[in-house]
Design an enzyme around this catalytic site. Structure first.
Site, PDB file in Angstrom:
ATOM      1  CE  LYS A 155      -1.907   2.809   2.711  1.00 21.54           C
ATOM      2  NZ  LYS A 155      -1.780   4.002   1.826  1.00 21.54           N
ATOM      3  CD  GLU A 230      12.580   3.963   8.832  1.00 25.17           C
ATOM      4  OE1 GLU A 230      12.462   4.942   9.610  1.00 25.17           O
ATOM      5  OE2 GLU A 230      12.662   4.066   7.599  1.00 25.17           O
ATOM      6  CB  CYS A 264      12.653   8.808   9.071  1.00 25.73           C
ATOM      7  SG  CYS A 264      13.137   7.600   7.870  1.00 25.73           S
ATOM      8  CD  GLU A 358      10.079  12.676  11.900  1.00 25.03           C
ATOM      9  OE1 GLU A 358       8.980  12.150  12.112  1.00 25.03           O
ATOM     10  OE2 GLU A 358      11.022  12.103  11.333  1.00 25.03           O
TER      11      GLU A 358
HETATM   12  P1  ADP Z   1       3.288  10.703   7.126  1.00 18.31           P
HETATM   13  O1  ADP Z   1       2.984  11.382   8.439  1.00 18.31           O
HETATM   14  O2  ADP Z   1       4.717  10.682   6.768  1.00 18.31           O
HETATM   15  O3  ADP Z   1       2.313  11.029   6.048  1.00 18.31           O
HETATM   16  P2  ADP Z   1       1.884   8.386   7.859  1.00 18.31           P
HETATM   17  O4  ADP Z   1       2.366   7.591   8.997  1.00 18.31           O
HETATM   18  O5  ADP Z   1       0.654   9.217   8.006  1.00 18.31           O
HETATM   19  O6  ADP Z   1       3.108   9.207   7.389  1.00 18.31           O
HETATM   20  O7  ADP Z   1       1.652   7.474   6.586  1.00 18.31           O
HETATM   21  C1  ADP Z   1       2.524   6.444   6.193  1.00 18.31           C
HETATM   22  C2  ADP Z   1       1.703   5.353   5.543  1.00 18.31           C
HETATM   23  O8  ADP Z   1       0.769   4.840   6.502  1.00 18.31           O
HETATM   24  C3  ADP Z   1       0.861   5.825   4.367  1.00 18.31           C
HETATM   25  O9  ADP Z   1       0.852   4.814   3.373  1.00 18.31           O
HETATM   26  C4  ADP Z   1      -0.501   5.983   4.978  1.00 18.31           C
HETATM   27  O10 ADP Z   1      -1.549   5.834   4.040  1.00 18.31           O
HETATM   28  C5  ADP Z   1      -0.524   4.837   5.955  1.00 18.31           C
HETATM   29  N1  ADP Z   1      -1.492   4.976   7.040  1.00 18.31           N
HETATM   30  C6  ADP Z   1      -1.962   6.111   7.615  1.00 18.31           C
HETATM   31  N2  ADP Z   1      -2.863   5.830   8.575  1.00 18.31           N
HETATM   32  C7  ADP Z   1      -2.965   4.472   8.634  1.00 18.31           C
HETATM   33  C8  ADP Z   1      -3.717   3.555   9.434  1.00 18.31           C
HETATM   34  N3  ADP Z   1      -4.552   3.968  10.381  1.00 18.31           N
HETATM   35  N4  ADP Z   1      -3.532   2.236   9.219  1.00 18.31           N
HETATM   36  C9  ADP Z   1      -2.686   1.792   8.284  1.00 18.31           C
HETATM   37  N5  ADP Z   1      -1.964   2.598   7.493  1.00 18.31           N
HETATM   38  C10 ADP Z   1      -2.082   3.924   7.652  1.00 18.31           C
END
Ligand code: ADP
Length: 455
Positions: A155, A230, A264, A358
């Site tokens: 995903k 990570e 990161c 961060e």
């Molecule tokens: P950033 O803050 O760098 O955007 P995120 O942690 O929000 O990073 O997103 C990283 C990945 O996790 C993306 O592919 C996002 O769609 C996915 N993601 C965000 N929320 C969820 C969730 N509740 N469950 C699973 N995947 C998620």
């Protein structure tokens, strides 16, 4: 599939593509395809799986220009950087093509027979990746997962799904059977969350924010899924007075402004020994002012825009947070585009959000320290522990400080932190598990013990 994903080009704010967003149903279908493909993929002879990964590497290599352009436009990174990253994707598949034939077990002396271990794939593995290095970080997971005989559902982040979708086609063109690699482009809380809760997914390998990592680990606990995380970082770049200050000042902007600070590993805290802080800042300033921010397709650009308006606003608000003042900064184009100039904060209070959180943008906080002990104390004073750099001409001190820092990856007199052949991952709330290097396949396999009675 009712919702749409609107994919933007951050340098222009123009729409690159509109796609149907994968929902829970599409994730279930992808998991089913991966399940169906699993028996044949895991049963491939090790040399055949190695050959398949080499073919995949070759197909990606043929498509480097196309993939680099997609990544440069969609993630807003300079084209040369995107091309370098795609080179790492190729290298990652080549490196892990060496693994199927090296997944070795042990023989263990026991009474009455022979005991030995073998490594088994986990099954269907879910890979959830962020938008900062879209295909690169996916490859760090795809390489060892596939080498170990798992099938995968990937995903990508909702902001940057295009390179992953093209990769899904390239995998088929390289001869991987349908269902071995499946890509679901959907929203995190919908498609990502479904993947995490799906009973037929054996493991989630996640890269992203610490907040989402926490949610994933909690949900995965319901099905005892394996998880590697990570997550975020607030790494320190530590400059001792005896360092080659000119070299350190020329390197310091790249340690934090590379990829517009959306990394990161960004060393977003610049710890400088107090006796040289003024000298160091005056050496640093011209490098920051010359750090060219511009269109990712302009060969002169060293840094592109931020990924989104939301990200730019967050970076702006942390930069203006209480206790932080701007010492100097570079320049950035006017809009449209989510631009933000490279920015150096000094002085900045130890408890300012600009030091604690961060930022994930091109902003660095300068923090003076008195001596070695003080440097280690400040560097470790964070919930994170991912990366870091130490600049000194005293080799013994470099090693002492390296051992004392609570961080997963370090460089001495260099910014370098990630290599295909060396383990990468975090201490503390930067996550758990290691990617890359020879151990990464461990996190995509179970050890099985077999006892054969001989009496
Ligand atoms: P950033 O803050 O760098 O955007 P995120 O942690 O929000 O990073 O997103 C990283 C990945 O996790 C993306 O592919 C996002 O769609 C996915 N993601 C965000 N929320 C969820 C969730 N509740 N469950 C699973 N995947 C998620």
């Amino acid at each position: 599939m009712s919702e749409l994903l609107t994919v933007l080009e951050p340098a222009t704010e123009a729409v690159l593509e509109e796609l149907p967003a994968a929902g829970a149903e599409e994730v279930d279908e992808a998991v089913e395809r991966a399940r169906a493909a699993l028996p044949a993929w895991r049963a491939l002879a090790p040399n055949a799986r190695a050959a398949a990964l080499r073919a995949l590497a070759a197909r990606v290599e043929d498509a480097i220009d196309e993939l680099a352009l997609i990544e440069a436009r969609n993630a807003g990174k300079p084209l040369a950087s995107a091309r370098g990253e795609m080179g790492m994707v190729v290298d990652t598949f080549r490196y892990y093509a060496g693994m199927p034939e090296r997944l070795m077990g042990e023989t263990i002396p026991v009474a009455g027979g022979q005991a030995f271990t073998v490594r088994e794939p986990l099954g269907v593995v879910g890979l959830i990746v962020p938008w900062n290095f879209p295909l690169t970080i996916a490859a760090w997971k795809l390489g060892p997962a596939l080498a170990a005989g798992n099938t995968v559902v990937l995903k990508p982040a909702e902001l940057t799904p295009l390179s992953a979708l093209r990769f899904e086609q390239l995998a088929l063109e390289a001869g991987l059977a349908p269902g071995v690699v499946n890509v679901v482009a959907g929203y995190g809380p919908v498609a990502g969350a479904r993947l995490v809760e799906h009973p037929d997914v054996a493991k989630i390998a996640f890269t992203g924010s610490t907040a989402v990592g926490r949610t994933i680990a909690a949900t995965a606990a319901q099905t005892i899924k394996r998880v590697t995380l990570e997550l975020g970082g607030k790494s320190a770049n530590i400059i001792f007075a005896d360092a080659d200050l000119e070299k350190a000042a020329a390197a310091a902007p790249w340690a934090v402004f590379d990829n517009a600070g959306q990394d990161c590993c960004a060393r977003s805290r610049l710890l400088v020994q107090a006796s040289v802080v003024d000298e160091f800042l005056s050496l640093l300033q011209p490098h920051v002012e010359a750090f060219k921010v511009g269109d990712p397709l302009d060969p002169e650009a060293m840094m592109g825009p931020l990924i989104s308006a939301r990200q730019r606003d967050r970076v702006a608000s942390l930069t203006a947070a209480e206790g932080a003042s701007v010492a100097f900064r570079g320049s950035a184009p006017e809009g449209p585009g989510f631009w933000f100039p490279p920015t150096v904060l000094a002085p900045v209070a130890a408890d300012s959000p600009a030091v604690r959180e961060e930022i994930f943008g091109p902003v660095v906080a300068v923090i003076p320290f008195s001596d070695e002990e003080d440097a280690v104390r400040i560097a470790n004073d964070t919930i994170y522990g991912l990366s870091g750099s130490i600049w000194t001409r005293d080799g013994a001190r470099a090693l002492r400080v390296a051992r004392a820092l609570e961080t997963g990856v370090l460089s001495i007199n260099s910014n370098s932190s990630v290599r295909v052949s060396t383990p990468f991952g975090g201490f503390k709330q930067s996550g758990y598990g290691r990617e890359l290097g020879p151990h990464a396949t461990d996190a995509y396999t179970e050890i099985k013990t077999i006892y054969y009675a001989t009496t």
